[in-house]
Structure formats: C-alpha cells, structure tokens
Design a protein around this motif. Structure first.
Motif, short mmCIF file in Angstrom:
data_model
loop_
_atom_site.label_atom_id
_atom_site.label_comp_id
_atom_site.label_asym_id
_atom_site.label_seq_id
_atom_site.Cartn_x
_atom_site.Cartn_y
_atom_site.Cartn_z
N PRO A 6 0.82 -1.21 0.00
CA PRO A 6 0.00 0.00 0.00
C PRO A 6 0.85 1.25 0.00
N LEU A 7 0.28 2.34 -0.50
CA LEU A 7 0.96 3.64 -0.43
C LEU A 7 1.06 4.09 1.02
N ILE A 8 -0.03 3.89 1.75
CA ILE A 8 -0.14 4.31 3.15
C ILE A 8 -0.66 3.15 3.97
N GLU A 9 -0.06 2.94 5.13
CA GLU A 9 -0.55 1.88 6.02
C GLU A 9 -0.38 2.28 7.48
N LEU A 10 -1.49 2.31 8.21
CA LEU A 10 -1.48 2.51 9.64
C LEU A 10 -1.76 1.17 10.30
N ALA A 11 -0.98 0.84 11.33
CA ALA A 11 -1.16 -0.42 12.04
C ALA A 11 -1.20 -0.15 13.54
N ALA A 12 -2.36 -0.42 14.16
CA ALA A 12 -2.53 -0.29 15.61
C ALA A 12 -2.11 1.09 16.12
N VAL A 13 -2.46 2.14 15.38
CA VAL A 13 -2.04 3.50 15.74
C VAL A 13 -2.92 4.06 16.86
N THR A 14 -2.26 4.56 17.89
CA THR A 14 -2.96 5.28 18.95
C THR A 14 -2.39 6.69 19.04
#
Length: 236
Positions: A6-14
C-alpha cells in the motif's frame, strides 16, 4: 502472486494527549490501508479522531504507539526534518479556509511551495502557470485573493497544493466555506485530478453529498474505524 504494497498503512495506531486526569485518547488502535490512486473520504462526528488521523497522515503529528508506513518507510521513526522533507516532496494540502497570502497574486501564492523547494524563478513561474491552467484560473494569475470569489480562491489553493506534483492530496473540509454550486465545482475538480493525474486523495468531510465524490468512505467513531466501504460508482 503477492498484492502490491500500500501507499499508506497505519497499524494499531494510537494517539494520546495530556496526562493524568487530563489525558485524552484521540485514536484507539487504528488500522488503515490506502492504495495509490484511491480517493478516500474520512468522516465522523466531532471528536471521532478523523482530524487526528489526518494530521498523522500529513506528517503534522506522530502516533503515540503503532506504525505509520508511507511508501514502505516507517514515518514514526523519522525526525522532524525528515518528516518535513516527506511533506514537501510527496504531500499537498488543501484547507477549508483557503490559507492564501492576502497581498500576493494567485501566481505568487501557487509558487510558494516551489520557493521552499529551491526551484529557479523561471521554473516556479512555469509550473505555477501550468497548475493554474489545470484548475481553470490561468487568466486570473495576477489577481489577489480579494479579487477572487470563494470558489476561485479554493481553486488557487488546490493549484498551490498540486504544483509540486504530490503523491497525495490531503483536503480538510475543502468545501466548508462554499455554497452548494461552488462545492460541487471544487469536488468535480478534485475528482478529475484523482482520475486523470492519479493523485491519491484523502479528504475529511462531514457532508455526505461531498463524500459521494470519493470512491471509498472511512467512518471514525470514538477514535476507531467504524466502517470502511466502497462508494458505488456511476456507470455510463
């Protein structure tokens, strides 16, 4: 066959603000994947986390925990200067309030990001003219914001955002200060940029009819992704 990254990936972001009794958790474990060329509308009530996640995606803020990857790079590991370089080279921003310099022409407003990048005067002039032409305002290049309508000012702001040929356009309530007709004109322009130039668009909006211009809608509630759905596209 492996799917492209992916161009952008957030994983478990707090994201947590404050401490003790004043502590507020704006994001509570956000997972989000955005592929190159998508047009995503980010929606949700006030306090849902949509603005916080957009600030993180725009490298204006950093996660408290979790991972943000942009084109494979771990953004949370970059220092302030490196994040500024990422913004300068890959991101364009459009705001509800236009944020144009009042005493400078449309041409000079559009040239501003190129000045920060150290482009020559000749290149700044040429690229700004091309961007203004793309949004239909090349004949208004010498006019100041006070001499332009709200819709025209937002077109100048969009030209300024795309003059650096960004990978991603981040739009924060881009039609919030416009009437219905001008709003539809601006959204049509943004969708054309997405369709014809391949610019990935991430747009915060609270207006369902504006979100219909996107190809995907992500709704936030209480700091989490509540729903993530594709928008049915019209067929000829």
């Amino acid at each position: 066959m492996n799917a492209p990254a992916p161009l952008i990936e957030l994983a478990a972001v707090t994201k947590t603000y404050g401490q003790g009794q004043a502590m507020f958790q704006a994001l509570r474990g956000v997972d989000l994947r955005i592929d190159s060329g998508e047009f995503v509308a980010v929606m949700g009530p006030s306090g849902s986390g949509k603005s916080t996640v957009m600030n993180i995606l725009g490298c204006l803020d950093t996660p408290t925990t979790g991972s943000y990857r942009f084109m494979g790079a771990a953004v949370e590991q970059l220092d302030r200067d490196q994040r500024a370089m990422l913004r300068r080279n890959y991101l364009g921003f459009v705001f509800q309030g236009f944020n144009l310099l009042a005493r400078t022409s449309a041409q000079e407003n559009v040239e501003l990001p190129l000045l920060y990048r150290g482009e020559t005067a000749a290149d700044r002039h040429r690229l700004a003219r091309e961007a203004l032409e793309l949004v239909g305002l090349d004949r208004w290049a010498d006019h100041t914001p006070a001499e332009l309508s709200g819709g025209q000012q937002q077109r100048v702001a969009i030209a300024r955002a795309i003059v650096t040929q960004p990978k991603v356009l981040l739009a924060d309530e881009p039609t919030g200060n416009l009437d219905t007709q001008r709003s539809h004109e601006i959204m049509t322009l943004i969708r054309e940029l997405n369709d014809t130039r391949g610019i990935t668009v991430l747009m915060v909006t609270h207006e369902p009819d504006m979100a219909e211009f996107a190809s995907r809608q992500v709704h936030f509630v209480d700091g989490k992704v509540d729903t993530d759905s594709l928008v049915p596209q019209e067929t000829a």
